[in-house]
Design a protein around this motif. Structure first.
Motif, PDB file in Angstrom:
ATOM      1  N   ILE A 196      11.572   2.962   2.004  1.00 47.01           N
ATOM      2  CA  ILE A 196      12.764   3.823   1.974  1.00 47.01           C
ATOM      3  C   ILE A 196      13.925   3.084   1.323  1.00 47.01           C
ATOM      4  CG2 ILE A 196      14.472   5.032   3.379  1.00 47.01           C
ATOM      5  CD1 ILE A 196      12.271   5.518   5.446  1.00 47.01           C
ATOM      6  N   ALA A 197      14.115   1.805   1.668  1.00 49.73           N
ATOM      7  CA  ALA A 197      15.192   1.013   1.070  1.00 49.73           C
ATOM      8  C   ALA A 197      14.985   0.852  -0.427  1.00 49.73           C
ATOM      9  CB  ALA A 197      15.278  -0.350   1.751  1.00 49.73           C
ATOM     10  N   ARG A 198      13.753   0.639  -0.825  1.00 50.44           N
ATOM     11  CA  ARG A 198      13.446   0.504  -2.256  1.00 50.44           C
ATOM     12  C   ARG A 198      13.730   1.815  -2.994  1.00 50.44           C
ATOM     13  NH1 ARG A 198      13.594  -1.470  -7.085  1.00 50.44           N
ATOM     14  NH2 ARG A 198      11.828  -0.949  -8.385  1.00 50.44           N
ATOM     15  N   ALA A 199      13.334   2.930  -2.406  1.00 52.64           N
ATOM     16  CA  ALA A 199      13.565   4.234  -3.040  1.00 52.64           C
ATOM     17  C   ALA A 199      15.049   4.556  -3.124  1.00 52.64           C
ATOM     18  CB  ALA A 199      12.828   5.326  -2.269  1.00 52.64           C
ATOM     19  N   ASN A 244      14.297  -5.363  -7.241  1.00 52.13           N
ATOM     20  CA  ASN A 244      12.936  -5.749  -7.577  1.00 52.13           C
ATOM     21  C   ASN A 244      11.936  -4.788  -6.957  1.00 52.13           C
ATOM     22  OD1 ASN A 244      13.400  -8.718  -8.693  1.00 52.13           O
ATOM     23  ND2 ASN A 244      14.607  -8.554  -6.810  1.00 52.13           N
ATOM     24  N   PRO A 245      10.732  -4.678  -7.519  1.00 52.66           N
ATOM     25  CA  PRO A 245       9.689  -3.883  -6.871  1.00 52.66           C
ATOM     26  C   PRO A 245       9.376  -4.418  -5.478  1.00 52.66           C
ATOM     27  CG  PRO A 245       9.075  -4.422  -9.133  1.00 52.66           C
ATOM     28  CD  PRO A 245      10.298  -5.232  -8.821  1.00 52.66           C
ATOM     29  N   ALA A 246       9.073  -3.515  -4.554  1.00 52.24           N
ATOM     30  CA  ALA A 246       8.759  -3.936  -3.188  1.00 52.24           C
ATOM     31  C   ALA A 246       7.577  -4.897  -3.160  1.00 52.24           C
ATOM     32  CB  ALA A 246       8.466  -2.711  -2.323  1.00 52.24           C
ATOM     33  N   SER A 247       6.614  -4.719  -4.082  1.00 51.44           N
ATOM     34  CA  SER A 247       5.428  -5.579  -4.104  1.00 51.44           C
ATOM     35  C   SER A 247       5.754  -6.997  -4.563  1.00 51.44           C
ATOM     36  CB  SER A 247       4.358  -4.969  -5.017  1.00 51.44           C
ATOM     37  OG  SER A 247       4.886  -4.719  -6.304  1.00 51.44           O
ATOM     38  N   SER A 248       6.933  -7.218  -5.181  1.00 56.63           N
ATOM     39  CA  SER A 248       7.357  -8.573  -5.546  1.00 56.63           C
ATOM     40  C   SER A 248       8.152  -9.239  -4.438  1.00 56.63           C
ATOM     41  CB  SER A 248       8.215  -8.532  -6.822  1.00 56.63           C
ATOM     42  OG  SER A 248       7.456  -8.141  -7.932  1.00 56.63           O
ATOM     43  N   VAL A 249       8.876  -8.445  -3.649  1.00 56.27           N
ATOM     44  CA  VAL A 249       9.728  -8.995  -2.589  1.00 56.27           C
ATOM     45  C   VAL A 249       8.926  -9.292  -1.329  1.00 56.27           C
ATOM     46  CG1 VAL A 249      11.727  -8.549  -1.115  1.00 56.27           C
ATOM     47  CG2 VAL A 249      11.740  -7.784  -3.494  1.00 56.27           C
ATOM     48  N   ALA A 250       8.088  -8.349  -0.912  1.00 56.63           N
ATOM     49  CA  ALA A 250       7.418  -8.454   0.387  1.00 56.63           C
ATOM     50  C   ALA A 250       6.563  -9.711   0.548  1.00 56.63           C
ATOM     51  CB  ALA A 250       6.575  -7.204   0.636  1.00 56.63           C
ATOM     52  N   PRO A 251       5.815 -10.188  -0.489  1.00 58.38           N
ATOM     53  CA  PRO A 251       4.983 -11.375  -0.265  1.00 58.38           C
ATOM     54  C   PRO A 251       5.752 -12.615   0.150  1.00 58.38           C
ATOM     55  CG  PRO A 251       4.228 -10.206  -2.205  1.00 58.38           C
ATOM     56  CD  PRO A 251       5.515  -9.559  -1.788  1.00 58.38           C
ATOM     57  N   TRP A 252       7.030 -12.737  -0.231  1.00 61.56           N
ATOM     58  CA  TRP A 252       7.802 -13.905   0.175  1.00 61.56           C
ATOM     59  C   TRP A 252       7.968 -13.977   1.684  1.00 61.56           C
ATOM     60  CZ3 TRP A 252       9.374 -18.171  -2.296  1.00 61.56           C
ATOM     61  CH2 TRP A 252       9.270 -18.179  -3.679  1.00 61.56           C
ATOM     62  N   LEU A 309       0.826  -1.208   0.000  1.00 62.30           N
ATOM     63  CA  LEU A 309       0.000   0.000   0.000  1.00 62.30           C
ATOM     64  C   LEU A 309       0.860   1.259   0.000  1.00 62.30           C
ATOM     65  CD1 LEU A 309      -2.811  -1.022   2.523  1.00 62.30           C
ATOM     66  CD2 LEU A 309      -2.961  -0.879   0.030  1.00 62.30           C
ATOM     67  N   ILE A 310       1.887   1.289   0.848  1.00 55.92           N
ATOM     68  CA  ILE A 310       2.753   2.475   0.918  1.00 55.92           C
ATOM     69  C   ILE A 310       3.548   2.632  -0.368  1.00 55.92           C
ATOM     70  CG2 ILE A 310       4.669   3.566   2.153  1.00 55.92           C
ATOM     71  CD1 ILE A 310       3.694   2.119   4.688  1.00 55.92           C
ATOM     72  N   ALA A 311       4.066   1.524  -0.908  1.00 52.62           N
ATOM     73  CA  ALA A 311       4.825   1.594  -2.163  1.00 52.62           C
ATOM     74  C   ALA A 311       3.946   2.074  -3.311  1.00 52.62           C
ATOM     75  CB  ALA A 311       5.429   0.230  -2.490  1.00 52.62           C
ATOM     76  N   ALA A 312       2.679   1.667  -3.322  1.00 53.08           N
ATOM     77  CA  ALA A 312       1.768   2.125  -4.371  1.00 53.08           C
ATOM     78  C   ALA A 312       1.535   3.626  -4.274  1.00 53.08           C
ATOM     79  CB  ALA A 312       0.446   1.374  -4.283  1.00 53.08           C
ATOM     80  N   GLY A 313       1.409   4.136  -3.044  1.00 55.45           N
ATOM     81  CA  GLY A 313       1.139   5.555  -2.874  1.00 55.45           C
ATOM     82  C   GLY A 313       2.364   6.429  -3.038  1.00 55.45           C
ATOM     83  N   VAL A 314       3.524   5.954  -2.545  1.00 60.30           N
ATOM     84  CA  VAL A 314       4.725   6.790  -2.534  1.00 60.30           C
ATOM     85  C   VAL A 314       5.574   6.589  -3.780  1.00 60.30           C
ATOM     86  CG1 VAL A 314       6.868   7.276  -1.287  1.00 60.30           C
ATOM     87  CG2 VAL A 314       4.754   6.847  -0.017  1.00 60.30           C
ATOM     88  N   LEU A 315       5.792   5.322  -4.165  1.00 63.47           N
ATOM     89  CA  LEU A 315       6.675   5.018  -5.289  1.00 63.47           C
ATOM     90  C   LEU A 315       5.922   4.778  -6.593  1.00 63.47           C
ATOM     91  CD1 LEU A 315       9.113   2.526  -3.506  1.00 63.47           C
ATOM     92  CD2 LEU A 315       9.317   5.012  -3.727  1.00 63.47           C
ATOM     93  N   ARG A 316       4.591   4.787  -6.547  1.00 65.80           N
ATOM     94  CA  ARG A 316       3.767   4.530  -7.733  1.00 65.80           C
ATOM     95  C   ARG A 316       4.019   3.143  -8.314  1.00 65.80           C
ATOM     96  NH1 ARG A 316       0.355   8.167  -6.146  1.00 65.80           N
ATOM     97  NH2 ARG A 316       1.132  10.307  -6.231  1.00 65.80           N
ATOM     98  N   GLU A 317       4.354   2.181  -7.442  1.00 64.52           N
ATOM     99  CA  GLU A 317       4.520   0.791  -7.877  1.00 64.52           C
ATOM    100  C   GLU A 317       3.168   0.095  -7.762  1.00 64.52           C
ATOM    101  OE1 GLU A 317       7.574  -1.073  -5.629  1.00 64.52           O
ATOM    102  OE2 GLU A 317       9.210   0.006  -6.631  1.00 64.52           O
ATOM    103  N   ALA A 376       7.386  -1.726   7.249  1.00 66.63           N
ATOM    104  CA  ALA A 376       6.873  -1.377   5.931  1.00 66.63           C
ATOM    105  C   ALA A 376       7.433  -0.045   5.446  1.00 66.63           C
ATOM    106  CB  ALA A 376       5.344  -1.320   5.967  1.00 66.63           C
ATOM    107  N   VAL A 377       7.504   0.950   6.330  1.00 63.97           N
ATOM    108  CA  VAL A 377       8.092   2.235   5.953  1.00 63.97           C
ATOM    109  C   VAL A 377       9.561   2.055   5.577  1.00 63.97           C
ATOM    110  CG1 VAL A 377       8.665   4.556   6.776  1.00 63.97           C
ATOM    111  CG2 VAL A 377       6.454   3.547   7.356  1.00 63.97           C
ATOM    112  N   GLY A 378      10.289   1.253   6.365  1.00 63.28           N
ATOM    113  CA  GLY A 378      11.688   0.980   6.047  1.00 63.28           C
ATOM    114  C   GLY A 378      11.850   0.287   4.714  1.00 63.28           C
ATOM    115  N   ASN A 379      10.941  -0.643   4.382  1.00 64.30           N
ATOM    116  CA  ASN A 379      10.981  -1.299   3.077  1.00 64.30           C
ATOM    117  C   ASN A 379      10.936  -0.288   1.937  1.00 64.30           C
ATOM    118  OD1 ASN A 379      11.033  -3.903   4.108  1.00 64.30           O
ATOM    119  ND2 ASN A 379       8.832  -4.221   3.923  1.00 64.30           N
TER     120      ASN A 379
END
Length: 306
Positions: free
Chosen positions: A159-162, A233-241, A102-110, A154-157
């Motif tokens: 930031i690391a992705r960005a 990788n996009p955060a939305s691909s890594v986080a589900p693992w 959710l945060i990555a979609a709003g902040v990073l547009r992923e 989640a916020v740290g994720n």
């Protein structure tokens, strides 16, 4: 996500799942924030001399340290000290998966793909089943602290992705610099000098072995791999693992601590695995393509050299 990255993500899930039992066994009479300070002080002292500083801004490095390390583990350790069982903590903390997407979609547009959304729904359903099966006995404060830890992670994720640091280990080690002093100061403030002194005196071999595992396996190996995955990788691909973490956490808590899983935990764990497969395997090629579109010109050589 490539097959190699998928296997690395699964390895991280195993390391982190066992970590909850290791923390529970080692913390004992040591105040939780003091235990966090000792963990990350050891990370800095062991590794900072050998790992070059990441080539990103210090604000991003400090942000990862503040949220992914200090915030997540300070709140998690406090939650477990307040009565959250190790196996259930490994489950509740995975609220970070939904929060990350959710945060990555709003902040990073992923924007998550349909397969990722289906996988997250399946995984979240598994979390809900397990939580409904055994969550009623947990103190409310412990549950709230664990959920706050998930939000911090989640916020740290994101930031690391960005930041897109070229080396995950470098980000892990150097971001640890911001943890020990604030964690120790907060322990003095919240627990008091006498409790801190007693905690230092109680730091025996169990705490030392626990700290060694959390430093070498969970932090240096686990977060080194994890931050590298987020950079590629996009955060939305890594986080589900990381939904696999509670499966490993509950199993290890069952074997070591006697936290016997019930039918809801077993069924929910199976649903979590299904969610990981759907979200990550079906979306892997599309996620890898999206990352390549955003990599700098010399990134391919950097990736193949690892």
């Amino acid at each position: 996500m490539s097959r190699r990255d998928a296997l690395l993500a699964a390895l991280v899930a195993v390391i982190w799942g066992v970590n909850f039992v290791v923390i529970d066994l080692g913390m004992g009479d040591v105040p939780p924030l003091l235990f966090v300070a000792a963990r990350f002080a050891a990370v800095v002292l062991i590794a900072i001399w050998f790992v070059p500083c990441p080539r990103v801004g210090w604000v991003k490095v400090a942000g990862v340290g503040a949220f992914m390390a200090l915030g997540q583990f300070g709140l998690l350790y406090a939650s477990m000290a307040a009565g959250m069982p190790a196996g259930l903590a490994s489950l509740v903390l995975q609220a970070q998966v939904v929060l990350t997407i959710l945060i990555a979609a709003g902040v990073l547009r992923e924007r998550p793909t349909p397969a990722q959304l289906i996988g997250v729904v399946l995984g979240s359903g598994g979390l809900a089943i397990v939580g409904a099966g055994r969550g009623g006995h947990v103190p409310l404060a412990a549950l709230a602290l664990c959920l706050a830890a998930a939000l911090s992670w989640a916020v740290g994720n994101v930031i690391a992705r960005a930041a897109k640091a070229p080396g995950g280990l470098a980000m892990t080690v150097w971001s640890a610099l911001v943890v020990p002093v604030p964690a120790f100061a907060l322990s003095l403030l919240i627990d008091g000098p006498d409790a801190v002194a007693r905690g230092i005196a109680a730091f025996g071999w169990e705490a030392a072995l626990s700290t060694a595992y959390t430093v070498l396996a969970a932090t240096l190996v686990g977060y080194g791999i994890y931050n590298g995955l987020l950079a590629r990788n996009p955060a939305s691909s890594v986080a589900p693992w990381i939904l696999l973490v509670p499966v490993v956490g509950m199993l290890s808590a069952w074997l070591v601590l006697g936290e016997t899983p019930n039918a809801a935990e077993l069924g929910g764990g199976a649903l979590l695995v299904a969610g990981v497969v759907v979200a990550s395997v079906r979306a892997g090629r599309r996620g890898s393509e999206r990352v390549q579109d955003h990599l700098p010109a010399n990134a391919d050589a950097a990736l193949t050299s690892r």
